[in-house]
Design a protein around this motif. Structure first.
Motif, short mmCIF file in Angstrom:
data_model
loop_
_atom_site.label_atom_id
_atom_site.label_comp_id
_atom_site.label_asym_id
_atom_site.label_seq_id
_atom_site.Cartn_x
_atom_site.Cartn_y
_atom_site.Cartn_z
N ALA A 55 62.82 40.98 40.31
CA ALA A 55 64.10 41.29 39.68
C ALA A 55 63.90 42.48 38.74
CB ALA A 55 64.60 40.07 38.90
N PRO A 56 64.94 43.26 38.51
CA PRO A 56 64.81 44.40 37.59
C PRO A 56 64.67 43.92 36.14
CG PRO A 56 67.09 44.16 38.29
CD PRO A 56 66.28 43.17 39.09
N ALA A 57 64.28 44.86 35.29
CA ALA A 57 64.08 44.56 33.87
C ALA A 57 65.42 44.58 33.14
CB ALA A 57 63.12 45.57 33.25
N ILE A 58 66.11 43.46 33.19
CA ILE A 58 67.41 43.32 32.54
C ILE A 58 67.19 43.01 31.06
CG2 ILE A 58 69.54 41.95 32.49
CD1 ILE A 58 69.15 43.71 35.01
N ASP A 59 67.89 43.75 30.20
CA ASP A 59 67.79 43.46 28.77
C ASP A 59 68.96 44.10 28.03
OD1 ASP A 59 67.10 46.13 28.92
OD2 ASP A 59 65.44 45.98 27.52
N GLY A 60 69.18 43.66 26.81
CA GLY A 60 70.25 44.22 25.99
C GLY A 60 70.61 43.27 24.87
N LYS A 61 71.65 43.63 24.14
CA LYS A 61 72.15 42.78 23.06
C LYS A 61 73.14 41.78 23.63
CE LYS A 61 70.20 44.89 19.49
NZ LYS A 61 70.83 45.53 18.36
N ASP A 62 73.05 40.54 23.16
CA ASP A 62 74.02 39.54 23.61
C ASP A 62 75.30 39.66 22.77
OD1 ASP A 62 73.62 38.16 21.19
OD2 ASP A 62 72.52 36.51 22.12
N LEU A 63 76.22 38.78 23.01
CA LEU A 63 77.51 38.84 22.32
C LEU A 63 77.43 38.48 20.85
CD1 LEU A 63 79.70 37.41 25.19
CD2 LEU A 63 79.73 39.75 24.32
N GLU A 64 76.27 37.99 20.42
CA GLU A 64 76.01 37.73 18.99
C GLU A 64 75.13 38.82 18.40
OE1 GLU A 64 77.80 35.36 17.69
OE2 GLU A 64 78.49 34.87 19.71
N ASN A 65 74.94 39.91 19.17
CA ASN A 65 74.16 41.08 18.76
C ASN A 65 72.66 40.80 18.62
OD1 ASN A 65 74.36 43.86 18.39
ND2 ASN A 65 74.21 43.66 16.17
N GLN A 67 68.93 40.61 20.58
CA GLN A 67 68.26 41.17 21.75
C GLN A 67 67.87 40.05 22.70
OE1 GLN A 67 68.04 44.50 22.12
NE2 GLN A 67 67.13 44.28 24.15
N VAL A 68 68.12 40.25 23.99
CA VAL A 68 67.73 39.27 25.00
C VAL A 68 67.28 40.03 26.24
CG1 VAL A 68 70.08 39.03 25.93
CG2 VAL A 68 68.47 37.17 26.21
N ALA A 69 66.30 39.46 26.94
CA ALA A 69 65.76 40.12 28.14
C ALA A 69 65.42 39.06 29.18
CB ALA A 69 64.52 40.93 27.79
N PHE A 111 70.22 29.92 32.00
CA PHE A 111 71.36 30.71 32.43
C PHE A 111 71.48 31.92 31.51
CE2 PHE A 111 74.23 28.19 35.36
CZ PHE A 111 73.26 27.26 35.70
N LEU A 112 71.83 33.06 32.10
CA LEU A 112 72.03 34.30 31.36
C LEU A 112 73.23 35.02 31.97
CD1 LEU A 112 71.03 36.42 29.27
CD2 LEU A 112 69.60 37.36 31.10
N GLY A 113 74.24 35.26 31.17
CA GLY A 113 75.38 36.01 31.64
C GLY A 113 75.18 37.50 31.42
N GLN A 131 86.12 28.86 27.17
CA GLN A 131 85.53 28.21 28.33
C GLN A 131 84.38 27.26 27.97
OE1 GLN A 131 87.00 28.47 31.23
NE2 GLN A 131 88.43 30.03 30.49
N GLY A 132 83.97 27.25 26.69
CA GLY A 132 82.89 26.37 26.26
C GLY A 132 81.51 26.81 26.72
N ILE A 133 81.32 28.10 26.94
CA ILE A 133 80.02 28.62 27.41
C ILE A 133 79.04 28.65 26.24
CG2 ILE A 133 78.84 30.62 28.40
CD1 ILE A 133 80.77 29.20 30.34
N THR A 134 77.86 28.05 26.44
CA THR A 134 76.87 27.98 25.35
C THR A 134 75.60 28.79 25.64
OG1 THR A 134 75.91 25.95 26.26
CG2 THR A 134 77.70 25.71 24.64
N TYR A 135 75.44 29.31 26.85
CA TYR A 135 74.26 30.13 27.14
C TYR A 135 74.59 31.60 26.81
CZ TYR A 135 76.85 30.62 31.56
OH TYR A 135 77.83 30.82 32.51
N PRO A 136 73.56 32.43 26.58
CA PRO A 136 73.81 33.81 26.14
C PRO A 136 74.30 34.70 27.28
CG PRO A 136 71.46 33.46 26.42
CD PRO A 136 72.13 32.12 26.64
#
Length: 197
Positions: A55-65, A67-69, A111-113, A131-136
């Motif tokens: 898989a590619p190197a996915i990373d960035g800031k989540d919706l809570e700012n 960092q997640v990868a 899970f990662l959105g 929607q009650g989503i709790t994963y980043p």
């Protein structure tokens, strides 16, 4: 309406991106047309174990700012869901994704959105709250992370798309349509069994 050429160009590009994104959302139930893997039932594509690619190197800031990868989850099965708050198909699958997350999170599945085409993260955060989503979810308004998936692989071609990365960090499954909790069972159970083979 007046404005500098740069502002007008940005407005045109934003409008074009929205048209493409909406077309993807509305055609999410369509065919896949990709080659190089085995097409499964109901729009779920599976890569045989011996033919999986990293898989590619996915990373960035989540919706809570924060960092997640993808690399944060080495050794786990990772379900990546690409979604937008504007996408009705994304709303229809959200509850089932959260149920699957709760069901499998203690079995080595995360899970990662990837939230895309939302120009304001407030809309994405409101979607998750409703929607009650709790994963980043990584906030990816311009699709930079999505474009990291190489063409001809299990790259996303519609919104929503759900992809699954195996424990070795390889692309294993892709669904280019809304998925249910039953779809996720059918996808995850064989991958969970692989850890013992």
């Amino acid at each position: 309406m007046s404005g500098t050429p740069r502002v007008r160009l940005a407005a045109i590009l934003t409008a074009a991106a929205a048209v493409v994104a909406l077309a993807g959302c509305s055609s999410a139930d369509g065919g896949n047309g990709q080659a190089g893997f085995v097409a499964g039932n109901g729009g779920v594509d599976t890569v045989p174990l011996a033919k999986r690619k990293p898989a590619p190197a996915i990373d960035g800031k989540d919706l809570e700012n924060k960092q997640v990868a993808l690399s944060d989850y080495t050794g786990k099965i990772v379900v990546i869901n690409i979604w937008g708050s504007w996408c009705s198909s994304c709303r229809s699958e959200a509850a089932g994704l959260e149920q699957s997350y709760q069901k499998y999170k203690d079995q080595g599945v995360v899970f990662l959105g990837i939230n895309t085409r939302d120009t304001d993260p407030t809309n994405a955060r409101q979607f998750e709250a409703n929607q009650g989503i709790t994963y980043p979810s990584i906030y990816d308004p311009d699709g930079t992370q999505i474009l990291k998936f190489p063409k001809g692989s299990l790259n996303p071609q519609a919104i929503p798309t759900t992809m699954v990365v195996d424990r070795q960090g390889r692309l294993a499954e892709r669904a280019m349509r809304p998925v249910s909790i039953y779809d996720m069972d059918a996808i995850l159970e064989p991958l969970l069994a692989e850890q013992h083979s």
